[in-house]
Design an enzyme around this catalytic site. Structure first.
Site, mmCIF file in Angstrom:
data_model
loop_
_atom_site.group_PDB
_atom_site.id
_atom_site.type_symbol
_atom_site.label_atom_id
_atom_site.label_comp_id
_atom_site.label_asym_id
_atom_site.label_seq_id
_atom_site.Cartn_x
_atom_site.Cartn_y
_atom_site.Cartn_z
ATOM 1 N N SER A 1 -4.829 4.770 1.038
ATOM 2 C CA SER A 1 -3.970 4.494 -0.110
ATOM 3 C C SER A 1 -4.521 3.317 -0.898
ATOM 4 C CB SER A 1 -2.556 4.167 0.364
ATOM 5 O OG SER A 1 -2.064 5.179 1.222
ATOM 6 N N GLY A 2 -4.070 3.190 -2.136
ATOM 7 C CA GLY A 2 -4.451 2.047 -2.945
ATOM 8 C C GLY A 2 -5.389 2.402 -4.084
ATOM 9 N N THR B 1 -8.597 1.530 -4.696
ATOM 10 C CA THR B 1 -9.993 1.873 -4.397
ATOM 11 C C THR B 1 -10.126 3.313 -3.924
ATOM 12 O OG1 THR B 1 -10.301 -0.426 -3.722
ATOM 13 C CG2 THR B 1 -12.060 1.088 -3.170
ATOM 14 N N ASP C 1 -10.405 4.220 3.933
ATOM 15 C CA ASP C 1 -9.277 3.493 3.360
ATOM 16 C C ASP C 1 -9.745 2.164 2.802
ATOM 17 O OD1 ASP C 1 -6.687 2.922 2.616
ATOM 18 O OD2 ASP C 1 -5.822 3.188 4.606
ATOM 19 N N GLY D 1 -1.765 -3.347 3.742
ATOM 20 C CA GLY D 1 -0.330 -3.229 3.529
ATOM 21 C C GLY D 1 0.166 -3.851 2.244
ATOM 22 N N GLY D 2 -0.768 -4.298 1.391
ATOM 23 C CA GLY D 2 -0.347 -4.824 0.101
ATOM 24 C C GLY D 2 0.419 -3.800 -0.713
ATOM 25 N N GLY D 3 0.099 -2.522 -0.485
ATOM 26 C CA GLY D 3 0.810 -1.436 -1.164
ATOM 27 C C GLY D 3 1.958 -0.872 -0.350
ATOM 28 N N GLU E 1 -1.043 4.254 7.338
ATOM 29 C CA GLU E 1 -2.481 4.003 7.286
ATOM 30 C C GLU E 1 -3.038 3.744 8.679
ATOM 31 O OE1 GLU E 1 -2.831 2.015 2.807
ATOM 32 O OE2 GLU E 1 -2.579 0.729 4.561
#
Length: 271
Positions: A64-65, A67, A120, A134-136, A142
Site C-alpha cells: 500500500s501507499g 510508491t 511494499d 503504517g503511515g497509511g 501489510e
C-alpha cells in the site's frame, strides 16, 4: 508625515512585498522540484523491484501507499508485454483497487496462503532493514501479507533511508489497537518505553482514523533508539494491541530510488 516621506515609505513597502513574493516563488519552485525528484525516485525503485523479483506463474503480494502505485504500473506493463500469468494479493482496499484498475488477477490469502514475493513501501528503513510502516494505516494487513511471502522486498525513495529509526520519520511507530483499549495501551507504552503516544485523528472526518479492520491507530513517538525486536514483542503482548508498524527481520532487500537517478540496493545481513 510629508507627502515625500509617505511616498518613500510606500516605495519601501512595495519593494519589501516584491522581495517577499520573489522568495516565496523560489521556495515554491524548490519544493516542487524536490517533490518531482522524489516521485521519480519512487518510480525507479518500484521498477527495479518488479523487474528483479517478479517472474511468470507467481503469486505477488501488493503493498500500500504512494510508491506501490508505480510498482503496480510496472507489473501491469510486464503482464501485458510478456504475457505473464500473475496473481495478486492486496494488503489494503487501496491495493485491491489498484489491482482491479490495472486489470490484474485479484486473489486473497484464503486461495493463496503462500506468496512467492511481496513488494511494499516503508515510512523508514534503517541499516538493518528494520522498517517503520503504517503511515497509511494498513500495517496489520501489510505485515500479514509480508509474513506469508517467501521473499519480502521493500521499495522507497531516498528520503526513507536512515541509519537509525527516527532519523527521518518523525511521526513515530504506528500501532493498531482495539478501540476500547487505546487509553490503557497508551499509558502502558509511555510508562514502559517513554516518549509520547497520540491517537491518530482523521483529516476529512471528525474523530479518529479507523483502519480497514475497524480499529484505531496510535502513533508512538519514541525518544531514543531501542532494541526493536524486544520492543516489538513487548508491545504486541499488551492486551488490545493488534499489531505494530515495526517490521523486524522481515525484509530481505530494499531498493531506494536516489536523487541522481540511480537505484541503491541494500540486503539484510545474513546471521
Amino acid at each position: 508625515m510629508s507627502l515625500g516621506g509617505w511616498l518613500c515609505r510606500a516605495r519601501l513597502h512595495a519593494g519589501f512585498l516584491s522581495v517577499s513574493a520573489s522568495v516565496k516563488h523560489v521556495c515554491f519552485r524548490s519544493l516542487r522540484a524536490a517533490s518531482v525528484m522524489a516521485e521519480e525516485a519512487k518510480k525507479l525503485a518500484a521498477c527495479a523491484a518488479v523487474d528483479n523479483h517478479v517472474q511468470n506463474n507467481q503469486v505477488v503480494g501488493v503493498g500500500s501507499g504512494s510508491t506501490i502505485v508505480y510498482a503496480v504500473d510496472r507489473l501491469a506493463d510486464r503482464v501485458r508485454q510478456e504475457k505473464l500469468n500473475i496473481v495478486c494479493v492486496p494488503t489494503s482496499f487501496q491495493a485491491r483497487q489498484l489491482i482491479l484498475q490495472h486489470g490484474l488477477t485479484l486473489s486473497d490469502l484464503d486461495r493463496h496462503p503462500e506468496l512467492d514475493v511481496a513488494i511494499d513501501g516503508a515510512d523508514e528503513v534503517d541499516t538493518d532493514l528494520t522498517l517503520i510502516k503504517g503511515g497509511g494505516g494498513c500495517l496489520t494487513q501489510e505485515k500479514i501479507v509480508a509474513g506469508s511471502a517467501k521473499h519480502f522486498v521493500v521499495i522507497a525513495d531516498f528520503r526513507k533511508d536512515s541509519n537509525a529509526l527516527g532519523e527521518q520519520w518523525k511521526k513515530g511507530v504506528p500501532i493498531e489497537v482495539i478501540p476500547m483499549a487505546y487509553v490503557p495501551i497508551s499509558r502502558t507504552i509511555v510508562k514502559r518505553f517513554g516518549g509520547e503516544v497520540n491517537l491518530r485523528m482523521a483529516v476529512s472526518k471528525a474523530g479518529p482514523v479507523v483502519t480497514d479492520n475497524s480499529n484505531f491507530i496510535l502513533d508512538w513517538k519514541f525518544e531514543q533508539a531501542q532494541n526493536w525486536k524486544e520492543v516489538n514483542t513487548a508491545i504486541k503482548m499488551i492486551p488490545g494491541v493488534v499489531e505494530t508498524g515495526l517490521f523486524v527481520g522481515m525484509a530481505e532487500r530494499a531498493y531506494f530510488g536516489m536523487e541522481d537517478g540511480s537505484v541503491k540496493m541494500r540486503d539484510a545481513a545474513v546471521h
